[in-house]
Scaffold this motif. Structure first.
Motif, short mmCIF file in Angstrom:
data_model
loop_
_atom_site.label_atom_id
_atom_site.label_comp_id
_atom_site.label_asym_id
_atom_site.label_seq_id
_atom_site.Cartn_x
_atom_site.Cartn_y
_atom_site.Cartn_z
N ALA A 174 0.99 -1.16 0.11
CA ALA A 174 -0.17 -0.25 -0.01
C ALA A 174 1.00 1.08 0.01
O ALA A 174 0.64 2.13 -0.60
CB ALA A 174 -1.00 0.06 1.19
N ILE A 175 1.89 1.18 0.62
CA ILE A 175 3.06 2.34 0.75
C ILE A 175 3.65 2.54 -0.55
O ILE A 175 3.60 3.57 -1.14
CB ILE A 175 3.98 2.04 1.86
N TRP A 176 3.96 1.51 -1.31
CA TRP A 176 4.74 1.34 -2.73
C TRP A 176 3.84 1.97 -3.62
O TRP A 176 4.12 2.87 -4.44
CB TRP A 176 5.12 0.07 -2.77
N LEU A 177 2.51 1.57 -3.56
CA LEU A 177 1.61 2.13 -4.58
C LEU A 177 1.15 3.54 -4.45
O LEU A 177 1.23 4.36 -5.33
CB LEU A 177 0.18 1.35 -4.32
N ALA A 178 1.17 3.94 -2.99
CA ALA A 178 0.88 5.47 -2.95
C ALA A 178 1.99 6.47 -3.29
O ALA A 178 1.87 7.36 -3.98
CB ALA A 178 0.63 5.71 -1.40
N ALA A 179 3.38 5.74 -3.15
CA ALA A 179 4.57 6.50 -3.57
C ALA A 179 4.70 6.50 -5.20
O ALA A 179 5.60 7.50 -5.60
CB ALA A 179 5.74 5.95 -2.93
N ARG A 180 4.08 5.93 -5.88
CA ARG A 180 3.85 5.95 -7.13
C ARG A 180 3.12 6.94 -7.78
O ARG A 180 2.81 7.05 -8.97
CB ARG A 180 3.65 4.42 -7.84
N ALA A 181 2.30 7.78 -6.89
CA ALA A 181 1.11 8.71 -7.24
C ALA A 181 1.97 9.98 -7.64
O ALA A 181 1.49 10.73 -7.28
CB ALA A 181 0.25 8.72 -6.39
N VAL A 182 2.70 9.95 -8.73
CA VAL A 182 3.56 11.02 -9.16
C VAL A 182 2.73 11.50 -10.30
O VAL A 182 1.71 10.89 -10.67
CB VAL A 182 4.86 10.57 -9.61
N PRO A 183 2.83 12.84 -10.76
CA PRO A 183 2.03 13.47 -11.75
C PRO A 183 2.07 12.43 -13.00
O PRO A 183 2.97 12.05 -13.32
CB PRO A 183 2.85 14.69 -12.00
N GLY A 184 1.03 12.42 -13.35
CA GLY A 184 0.63 11.37 -14.60
C GLY A 184 -0.78 10.90 -14.52
O GLY A 184 -1.42 10.82 -13.66
N ARG A 185 -1.21 10.09 -15.55
CA ARG A 185 -2.66 9.84 -15.74
C ARG A 185 -3.19 8.58 -14.72
O ARG A 185 -4.04 8.42 -14.52
CB ARG A 185 -2.99 9.44 -16.97
N TRP A 186 -1.89 7.87 -14.41
CA TRP A 186 -2.25 6.60 -13.70
C TRP A 186 -2.13 7.01 -12.15
O TRP A 186 -2.36 6.05 -11.43
CB TRP A 186 -1.14 5.52 -13.92
N GLY A 187 -1.68 8.11 -11.70
CA GLY A 187 -1.81 8.48 -10.24
C GLY A 187 -2.98 8.23 -9.40
O GLY A 187 -3.09 7.48 -8.27
N PRO A 188 -3.95 8.49 -9.90
CA PRO A 188 -5.37 8.32 -9.37
C PRO A 188 -5.59 6.77 -8.99
O PRO A 188 -5.88 6.21 -8.14
CB PRO A 188 -6.45 8.81 -10.16
N LEU A 189 -5.09 6.02 -10.05
CA LEU A 189 -5.39 4.56 -10.15
C LEU A 189 -4.52 3.92 -8.83
O LEU A 189 -4.82 3.10 -8.28
CB LEU A 189 -4.94 3.85 -11.25
N TRP A 190 -3.13 4.67 -8.78
CA TRP A 190 -2.27 3.91 -7.76
C TRP A 190 -2.58 4.32 -6.31
O TRP A 190 -2.65 3.49 -5.36
CB TRP A 190 -0.88 4.42 -8.05
N LEU A 191 -3.29 5.51 -6.12
CA LEU A 191 -3.84 5.88 -4.89
C LEU A 191 -5.15 4.98 -4.87
O LEU A 191 -5.43 4.64 -3.36
CB LEU A 191 -4.21 7.52 -5.06
N ALA A 192 -5.95 4.67 -5.52
CA ALA A 192 -7.27 3.84 -5.18
C ALA A 192 -6.69 2.52 -4.87
O ALA A 192 -7.00 1.82 -3.58
CB ALA A 192 -8.13 3.67 -6.48
N GLY A 193 -5.82 2.06 -5.51
CA GLY A 193 -5.04 0.69 -5.17
C GLY A 193 -4.45 0.67 -3.75
O GLY A 193 -4.53 -0.51 -3.08
N SER A 194 -3.84 1.93 -3.62
CA SER A 194 -3.19 2.09 -2.03
C SER A 194 -4.37 2.07 -1.04
O SER A 194 -4.00 0.84 -0.15
CB SER A 194 -2.34 3.22 -2.00
N GLY A 195 -5.37 2.65 -1.15
CA GLY A 195 -6.55 2.46 -0.02
C GLY A 195 -7.15 0.95 0.14
O GLY A 195 -7.39 0.73 1.16
N LEU A 196 -7.31 0.29 -1.29
CA LEU A 196 -7.88 -0.99 -1.20
C LEU A 196 -6.76 -2.12 -0.59
O LEU A 196 -7.24 -2.64 0.49
CB LEU A 196 -8.23 -1.18 -2.32
N VAL A 197 -5.66 -2.01 -0.77
CA VAL A 197 -4.69 -2.85 -0.41
C VAL A 197 -4.53 -2.56 1.05
O VAL A 197 -4.21 -3.60 1.82
CB VAL A 197 -3.50 -3.03 -0.97
#
Length: 522
Positions: free
Chosen positions: A163-186
């Protein structure tokens, strides 16, 4: 331009390092993590009863028997058992597979931690800084190594770091929201796997929210994080609604603070940080202090003080806004998570002895993030000088904790670790027609797993049962055995002999390779 001037052609752009060079630092960490745990791996049949329960449930999963939770533990999911079952489907049931599955989870955790720290510090100090920050995960104390080798718990901790790794990948870019959603779920899934991870969630939540607020179009990212977190909470709510067997229940008690503080400061925290080492003599429940020579004590204290200084610097960097945002976020994650672990220890009703240091293990799991601001501030070379004493001291404590599995710097095979005596016991019980037996808890499920459920061994105290059908079989069996061993002095044959005589039950007492066995015919 004169005729004698020579115009140099522009330098070609720097080429990124080859893939094998990029992969070398994490590969070193992973290999070292395995080597540091060789004593247990070559003694895999020394499995304890808690881990054996996971192996037994995995065997039943392969037979089509499913439960959402671990046998007798409503606070832990059966996902560990499912992962072990997948391993058993390939190799067949074995103690080594039972140990390798959580170890793989630990290796994944190391890789995730390394990649997270690398992204934050490598632009300034290179990949070596990330490797050094992850050393506490490699040369780790018993509290971390025990989880990495003996299920269950490792998968839940790995999920929290994912979950930490997914949140840290939420850099500018179109996939950022998806990484953050995955972080919350995980993160929610990690809590379902083991309620122990609840103490990590405030720090993980702050970390993920900080990443969401720091990126462009923050509204979309915060919304995605909240959506993922809501899904994670739904997983937790669903899991709490499922029928589960009773298990150990933790609680909070302000009256426990003075006693827990003494245990924390005099034993558990020094043990975790490598300042104090303890050994457990064979056949004893007591842990005795192993006093290091003077020069080694200097190394131990230097390491612990360096770690404490790095933790303080992480807090200063966050409050004073020193360093890049990604580095400060990692520091905040480590400090908040470590503080929550200590606070939970002080308030909990669970701490009881030296082994309660396992409740402080998040301090080490989060250490790479706590150390990130110090890595960035000092540079890889100076930081390496500071962190190596800590890695040496903690690693030495973890090595000594293997007890009879090591002889000095070398791993050795121990009779308990290869279970030769247990194999002789199994043969003797089967020859006597025994299909059900009883022993102290820490022998019972260990023996049941090693015996491949032939015979089944239940705890002497029915309140420690983890699987009701075993008890039903024991109660109905015409011939049973009661098994005792010096390694578990909490149960002695004389107590059961008196009970059998008072009940008028005939029995025989035999000795089998160090085990005392009472065979009763009912």
């Amino acid at each position: 331009m004169t005729a004698t001037e020579v115009v140099e052609p522009p330098a070609p752009p720097a080429r990124p390092p080859a893939w094998w060079w990029r992969g070398l630092p994490p590969a070193i960490l992973l290999v070292a993590s395995v080597v540091a745990r060789l004593p247990a791996l070559v003694n895999a049949r020394g499995v304890n009863s808690d881990a054996a329960v996971v192996g037994l449930q995995a065997m039943h999963i392969l037979r089509g028997e499913w439960s959402w939770f671990l046998w007798g533990a409503g606070y832990q999911a059966s996902f560990d058992a499912a992962m072990v079952a997948a391993g058993f489907a390939i190799t067949g049931p074995s103690a080594l597979t039972l140990m390798v599955v959580p170890l793989i989870g630990h290796l994944v955790l190391v890789g995730l931690a390394y990649d997270t720290v690398r992204r934050a510090v490598a632009p300034a100090v290179g990949r070596a800084g990330a490797v050094l920050a992850c050393l506490p995960l490699v040369f780790a104390p018993q509290s971390v190594t025990g989880v990495a080798l003996y299920a269950p718990r490792q998968v839940s901790i790995t999920a929290a770091v994912l979950a930490i790794w997914l949140a840290a990948r939420a850099v500018p870019g179109r996939w950022g929201p998806l990484w953050l959603a995955g972080s919350g779920l995980v993160a929610g899934f990690a809590v379902y796997l083991d309620l122990f991870t609840l103490q990590l969630m405030p720090a993980v939540g702050v970390f993920a929210l900080w990443w969401a607020l720091a990126a462009p179009r923050r509204e979309w990212r915060v919304g995605a994080l909240l959506l993922g977190a809501a899904a994670g909470v739904a997983v937790i709510a669903w899991s709490r609604a499922q029928p589960v067997a009773d298990g150990a229940k933790a609680g909070l008690d302000l009256a426990r603070i003075p006693g827990n503080w003494t245990l924390l400061t005099e034993q558990c925290l020094p043990y975790l940080l490598g300042v104090k080492n303890f050994v457990q003599p064979p056949g004893s429940l007591e842990h005795l202090r192993w006093v290091a020579p003077g020069w080694l004590q200097v190394v131990q204290w230097a390491g612990a003080l360096a770690f404490a200084a790095a933790t303080v610097w992480a807090a200063v960097a966050v409050v004073g806004r020193v360093g890049p945002g990604p580095v400060r976020r990692l520091g905040a994650l480590g400090v908040l998570g470590s503080g929550a672990s200590i606070a939970g220890f002080l308030l909990s009703t669970m701490p009881a002895d030296l082994l309660s240091a396992r409740y402080l293990a998040p301090i080490i799991w989060l250490a790479p993030f706590t150390l990130a601001p110090a890595v960035h501030a000092l540079g890889a070379r100076a930081f390496g000088v500071a962190v190596v004493p800590f890695a040496v001291a903690v690693g030495l404590g973890g090595w000594i904790a293997f007890d009879s599995y090591v002889h000095g710097p070398l791993p050795v095979r121990d009779p308990r670790g290869v279970a030769v005596d247990e194999a002789a016991l199994a043969g003797a019980l089967r020859a006597e027609g025994v299909r059900y037996a009883a022993a102290q808890y820490w022998l019972a499920y260990r023996l049941t797993f090693l015996f491949d459920e032939d015979p089944v061994v239940v705890p002497l105290d029915p309140r420690e049962d983890r699987y009701r059908p075993y008890r039903d079989g024991f109660d109905a069996a015409p011939v049973v055995a009661y098994v005792f061993h010096p390694s578990e002095p909490r149960a002695r044959p004389e107590q059961v002999e008196e009970q059998l005589r008072n009940a008028g039950t005939p029995y025989r007492r035999i000795e089998v390779d160090g085990f005392t066995v009472l065979i009763a015919r009912r």
